[in-house]
Design a protein around this motif. Structure first.
Motif, PDB file in Angstrom:
ATOM      1  N   GLN A  33      -5.121   9.492   2.647  1.00 32.74           N
ATOM      2  CA  GLN A  33      -5.632   8.380   1.833  1.00 32.74           C
ATOM      3  C   GLN A  33      -4.673   7.204   1.936  1.00 32.74           C
ATOM      4  OE1 GLN A  33      -5.806   9.437  -2.304  1.00 32.74           O
ATOM      5  NE2 GLN A  33      -6.876   7.587  -2.887  1.00 32.74           N
ATOM      6  N   LEU A  35       0.863  -1.179   0.000  1.00 37.30           N
ATOM      7  CA  LEU A  35       0.000   0.000   0.000  1.00 37.30           C
ATOM      8  C   LEU A  35       0.899   1.228   0.000  1.00 37.30           C
ATOM      9  CD1 LEU A  35       0.034   1.347   3.150  1.00 37.30           C
ATOM     10  CD2 LEU A  35      -1.273  -0.716   3.556  1.00 37.30           C
ATOM     11  N   ARG A  41      -0.905   8.373   1.600  1.00 34.39           N
ATOM     12  CA  ARG A  41      -0.749   9.727   1.059  1.00 34.39           C
ATOM     13  C   ARG A  41      -1.069  10.734   2.161  1.00 34.39           C
ATOM     14  NH1 ARG A  41       1.322   9.874  -3.878  1.00 34.39           N
ATOM     15  NH2 ARG A  41       0.800   8.059  -5.119  1.00 34.39           N
ATOM     16  N   GLU A  91      -3.743   4.007  -0.459  1.00 37.02           N
ATOM     17  CA  GLU A  91      -3.932   3.412  -1.793  1.00 37.02           C
ATOM     18  C   GLU A  91      -3.439   1.980  -1.791  1.00 37.02           C
ATOM     19  OE1 GLU A  91      -1.854   5.734  -4.685  1.00 37.02           O
ATOM     20  OE2 GLU A  91      -3.123   7.476  -4.401  1.00 37.02           O
ATOM     21  N   ARG A  92      -4.135   1.130  -2.505  1.00 33.68           N
ATOM     22  CA  ARG A  92      -3.765  -0.275  -2.669  1.00 33.68           C
ATOM     23  C   ARG A  92      -3.205  -0.476  -4.084  1.00 33.68           C
ATOM     24  NH1 ARG A  92      -3.840  -1.997   2.472  1.00 33.68           N
ATOM     25  NH2 ARG A  92      -5.676  -1.215   3.498  1.00 33.68           N
ATOM     26  N   GLU A 136      -3.925  -2.218  -6.651  1.00 33.37           N
ATOM     27  CA  GLU A 136      -4.861  -2.237  -7.789  1.00 33.37           C
ATOM     28  C   GLU A 136      -5.209  -0.832  -8.274  1.00 33.37           C
ATOM     29  OE1 GLU A 136      -7.166  -3.019  -3.931  1.00 33.37           O
ATOM     30  OE2 GLU A 136      -5.365  -3.848  -4.852  1.00 33.37           O
ATOM     31  N   GLU A 137      -4.944   0.176  -7.465  1.00 35.21           N
ATOM     32  CA  GLU A 137      -5.229   1.553  -7.871  1.00 35.21           C
ATOM     33  C   GLU A 137      -4.141   2.158  -8.746  1.00 35.21           C
ATOM     34  OE1 GLU A 137      -6.938   4.030  -4.647  1.00 35.21           O
ATOM     35  OE2 GLU A 137      -6.847   2.182  -3.470  1.00 35.21           O
ATOM     36  N   TRP A 138      -2.945   1.595  -8.784  1.00 35.88           N
ATOM     37  CA  TRP A 138      -1.880   2.171  -9.613  1.00 35.88           C
ATOM     38  C   TRP A 138      -1.296   1.175 -10.608  1.00 35.88           C
ATOM     39  CZ3 TRP A 138      -0.647   1.703  -4.259  1.00 35.88           C
ATOM     40  CH2 TRP A 138       0.307   0.755  -3.954  1.00 35.88           C
ATOM     41  N   GLN A 139      -1.705  -0.082 -10.571  1.00 40.53           N
ATOM     42  CA  GLN A 139      -1.142  -1.062 -11.512  1.00 40.53           C
ATOM     43  C   GLN A 139      -2.015  -1.250 -12.712  1.00 40.53           C
ATOM     44  OE1 GLN A 139      -0.113  -4.636  -9.384  1.00 40.53           O
ATOM     45  NE2 GLN A 139       1.492  -3.598  -8.303  1.00 40.53           N
TER      46      GLN A 139
END
Length: 182
Positions: A174, A159, A162, A176-177, A179-182
């Motif tokens: 926030q 993760l 932010r 982020e995991r 799956e949110e950037w890959q």
């Protein structure tokens, strides 16, 4: 934004090992990869936003080749407990970081002590390694030129947290995991 398929870099990745790569080993990898002119030139650049391609990192690490248009930055963040390294391949990047070990859970707002701010500029070929509690932001402060960098993390990022910052106050905004950037 449509991202290109992952790039595999067997010439730069070391053979998988039974032990986790150290921050120093990740730094060696990102410096060698940043010196690969053909790989760096293959990254598509976008004048409006960052671009990235996933690379094969050493010892099961996660690695990225990232393009930074003029004025782009990450905002304050951490790497979810992973250690890592990054090196500049083209242009110049500024890293602003905190020389303090922050708790990872149980808070929303922290007041930072005086003297914890650090700033360094990384020109092509320069890099830095960091530990699992590193909080920073990375910026391309140029008004005209793209920057390109190589980043590696171990374990692969579970993760990213932010943060926003106003003066000495750091606030968790926030989580982020992958799956949110890959």
């Amino acid at each position: 934004m449509s991202l290109p398929a992952p790039v595999r870099t067997p010439a730069h990745a070391s053979a998988p090992s039974r032990t986790a790569p150290t921050p120093a080993e990740l730094l060696g990898f990102v410096r060698r990869t940043a010196a690969d002119a053909a790989l760096v030139a293959s990254l598509p650049l976008d004048p409006e936003g960052r671009t990235w391609v996933r690379l094969d990192g050493p010892g099961g690490s996660e690695a990225w080749l990232i393009g930074w248009p003029p004025g782009a930055g990450t905002g304050w963040h951490d790497h979810g407990g992973s250690h890592g390294a990054f090196a500049t391949a083209a242009g110049g990047l500024t890293e602003q970081s905190l020389a303090a070990r922050l708790p990872t859970e149980g808070w929303k707002t922290l007041e930072l002590a005086d003297g914890v701010d650090r700033e360094r500029t990384l020109e092509p070929g320069q890099g830095r390694a960091f530990g699992e509690h590193h909080v920073h932001q990375v910026l391309n402060e140029s008004d005209e030129a793209h920057a390109i960098s190589v980043h590696a993390y171990y374990p692969p990022l579970p993760l990213m947290r932010r943060y926003s910052r106003t003066g000495a106050v750091l606030r968790l905004e926030q989580v982020e995991r992958p799956e949110e950037w890959q």
